[in-house]
Design an enzyme around this catalytic site. Structure first.
Site, PDB file in Angstrom:
ATOM      1  N   CYS A  94       0.812  -1.188  -0.040  1.00  0.00           N
ATOM      2  CA  CYS A  94      -0.179  -0.022   0.053  1.00  0.00           C
ATOM      3  C   CYS A  94       0.767   1.301  -0.044  1.00  0.00           C
ATOM      4  O   CYS A  94       0.583   2.424  -0.514  1.00  0.00           O
ATOM      5  CB  CYS A  94      -0.974   0.103   1.227  1.00  0.00           C
ATOM      6  SG  CYS A  94      -0.129  -0.042   2.648  1.00  0.00           S
TER       7      CYS A  94
ATOM      8  N   HIS B  48      -1.605   0.633   7.139  1.00  0.00           N
ATOM      9  CA  HIS B  48      -2.399   0.874   5.931  1.00  0.00           C
ATOM     10  C   HIS B  48      -1.958   2.437   5.460  1.00  0.00           C
ATOM     11  O   HIS B  48      -1.512   3.053   6.368  1.00  0.00           O
ATOM     12  CB  HIS B  48      -3.818   0.604   5.994  1.00  0.00           C
ATOM     13  CG  HIS B  48      -4.459   0.935   4.569  1.00  0.00           C
ATOM     14  ND1 HIS B  48      -4.073   0.119   3.261  1.00  0.00           N
ATOM     15  CD2 HIS B  48      -5.676   1.317   4.185  1.00  0.00           C
ATOM     16  CE1 HIS B  48      -4.949   0.272   2.424  1.00  0.00           C
ATOM     17  NE2 HIS B  48      -5.903   1.184   2.816  1.00  0.00           N
TER      18      HIS B  48
ATOM     19  N   ASP C 284      -8.263   5.563  -1.652  1.00  0.00           N
ATOM     20  CA  ASP C 284      -8.290   4.107  -0.928  1.00  0.00           C
ATOM     21  C   ASP C 284      -8.130   3.155  -2.106  1.00  0.00           C
ATOM     22  O   ASP C 284      -9.232   2.729  -2.371  1.00  0.00           O
ATOM     23  CB  ASP C 284      -8.591   4.002   0.306  1.00  0.00           C
ATOM     24  CG  ASP C 284      -8.140   2.805   0.990  1.00  0.00           C
ATOM     25  OD1 ASP C 284      -7.408   1.928   0.588  1.00  0.00           O
ATOM     26  OD2 ASP C 284      -8.693   2.374   2.114  1.00  0.00           O
TER      27      ASP C 284
END
Length: 228
Positions: free
Chosen positions: A30, A86, A104
């Site tokens: 990520c 994250h 996202d």
């Protein structure tokens, strides 16, 4: 980032922003995904050319256990998953918009989503959690992040050097100063470093600090309400 699921395919993406399928995405990387996302938003004109309206946000805590809802990697109907950390991008509110927006790539919510709805649906602050699962947010100004971030992907290898998740095909990201790995500095969270109150000094700090500012889940929306 890691979770209990590790068999998602990666996809290489190219097309109009706001279509998630057009952005490069490698599962469990990520931090690299958000790095490339910021660059694409800048070059496509969705964001300022230098990324001055973008902020990279690392979500984690001291225990490396952060529950987030509506995540594509989840095997549950509500999309909840427990990440070690994250990374997302938040774009400050533009004229004519009622809220900043969240980009996202791992979320099943609309892309992008208004910050207010992202918080209520993904963070769910009203959901009572044990203290070990409280989320903290390291907010880093994108222009600083794009110059400073580096990862040689060492965190994705096991003790004998095997990949725990297949890495991206492109070369590892190296910082402008030649640093080859500093991901740990972004994802390490100490609650003692979290700001106590949101104010002008905290907002100013995010524009000058390499590692940005650390806020709690109850402060995230307040922080972005002061960003202009």
């Amino acid at each position: 980032m890691t979770s209990s699921k590790s068999d998602l395919p990666s996809s290489v993406i190219t097309a109009a922003p706001s279509d998630v399928s057009q952005f490069q995405h490698t599962p469990f990387y990520c931090e690299e995904n958000v790095y490339l996302l910021c660059k694409k938003l800048c070059t496509s004109g969705v964001a300022d050319a230098e990324g001055s309206d973008l902020f990279v946000v690392f979500i984690s805590n001291e225990k490396k256990q952060v529950p987030l809802w509506h995540q594509k990697a989840s095997q549950r109907a509500d999309g909840v998953i427990l990440w070690d950390y994250h990374a997302i991008c938040i774009q400050r509110k533009k004229e004519g918009h009622s809220s900043p927006v969240v980009w996202d790539l791992d979320s099943s919510l609309p892309f992008p989503s208004p910050l207010t709805s992202y918080v209520s649906e993904t963070i769910r602050p009203s959901f009572q959690l044990f203290s070990d699962f409280q989320r903290f947010f390291r907010v880093v100004h994108a222009p600083i992040f794009l110059r400073s971030f580096a990862s040689d992907r060492r965190h994705m290898k096991d003790s004998v050097g095997n990949w725990t998740a297949e890495p991206p095909a492109y070369e590892a990201i190296v910082a402008e100063d030649g640093t080859v790995h500093n991901l740990n500095e972004y994802m390490e969270i100490s609650t003692t470093n979290a700001v106590k109150d949101i104010g002008v000094e905290v907002v100013n700090a995010v524009y000058s600090q390499k590692l940005g500012v650390l806020v709690s889940e109850n402060q995230l929306e307040e922080f972005f309400s002061l960003i202009s």
